[in-house]
Motif scaffolding. Sequence first.
Motif, PDB file in Angstrom:
ATOM      1  N   LYS A  26       0.843  -1.194   0.000  1.00  0.00           N
ATOM      2  CA  LYS A  26       0.000   0.000   0.000  1.00  0.00           C
ATOM      3  C   LYS A  26       0.874   1.239   0.000  1.00  0.00           C
ATOM      4  N   VAL A  27       0.645   2.108  -0.959  1.00  0.00           N
ATOM      5  CA  VAL A  27       1.310   3.405  -1.013  1.00  0.00           C
ATOM      6  C   VAL A  27       0.236   4.453  -1.258  1.00  0.00           C
ATOM      7  N   GLU A  28       0.035   5.344  -0.302  1.00  0.00           N
ATOM      8  CA  GLU A  28      -0.938   6.419  -0.471  1.00  0.00           C
ATOM      9  C   GLU A  28      -0.278   7.552  -1.241  1.00  0.00           C
ATOM     10  N   ALA A  29      -0.872   7.909  -2.387  1.00  0.00           N
ATOM     11  CA  ALA A  29      -0.323   8.979  -3.231  1.00  0.00           C
ATOM     12  C   ALA A  29      -1.433   9.540  -4.110  1.00  0.00           C
ATOM     13  N   PHE A  30      -1.381  10.832  -4.379  1.00  0.00           N
ATOM     14  CA  PHE A  30      -2.332  11.496  -5.266  1.00  0.00           C
ATOM     15  C   PHE A  30      -3.774  11.236  -4.847  1.00  0.00           C
ATOM     16  N   GLY A  31      -4.017  11.140  -3.543  1.00  0.00           N
ATOM     17  CA  GLY A  31      -5.355  10.952  -3.027  1.00  0.00           C
ATOM     18  C   GLY A  31      -5.876   9.534  -3.150  1.00  0.00           C
ATOM     19  N   GLY A  32      -5.085   8.631  -3.689  1.00  0.00           N
ATOM     20  CA  GLY A  32      -5.517   7.247  -3.875  1.00  0.00           C
ATOM     21  C   GLY A  32      -4.495   6.279  -3.338  1.00  0.00           C
ATOM     22  N   VAL A  33      -4.532   5.063  -3.860  1.00  0.00           N
ATOM     23  CA  VAL A  33      -3.658   4.001  -3.362  1.00  0.00           C
ATOM     24  C   VAL A  33      -2.983   3.292  -4.535  1.00  0.00           C
ATOM     25  N   LEU A  34      -1.673   3.094  -4.404  1.00  0.00           N
ATOM     26  CA  LEU A  34      -0.884   2.309  -5.360  1.00  0.00           C
ATOM     27  C   LEU A  34      -0.468   1.009  -4.683  1.00  0.00           C
ATOM     28  N   SER A  35      -0.360  -0.064  -5.472  1.00  0.00           N
ATOM     29  CA  SER A  35       0.144  -1.325  -4.944  1.00  0.00           C
ATOM     30  C   SER A  35       0.783  -2.105  -6.088  1.00  0.00           C
ATOM     31  N   GLY A  36       1.562  -3.113  -5.749  1.00  0.00           N
ATOM     32  CA  GLY A  36       2.159  -3.948  -6.790  1.00  0.00           C
ATOM     33  C   GLY A  36       3.549  -4.414  -6.431  1.00  0.00           C
TER      34      GLY A  36
END
Length: 90
Positions: A26-36
């Motif tokens: 989980k990475v919180e960025a730009f108001g949303g969430v990135l994962s991978g």
Amino acid sequence: MPDLALGQVDARVALANGALAVRLSKVEAFGGVLSGRVAADGSKRRPALAAALTGEALRLQPLLAAFAGTDRIEGLGAFEIDVAGAGRSL
């Protein structure tokens, strides 16, 4: 590379014998969430790079301003990418 303001980050990084593996839970960025995941393997004759990333509920205006130099698009966006390559000229 643009300056990025990140929120909560849950990541695991491993480096062994010339191979790097990064797991982004989980990475919180730009108001949303990135994962991978991202992997780079320089231990073989043909270096390899692979990435599988997902982004959800991302604010498009700051994202595109940071990476594409434009702020003309507003709203929320999502993406899914899975890429891999190997060789001397990745």
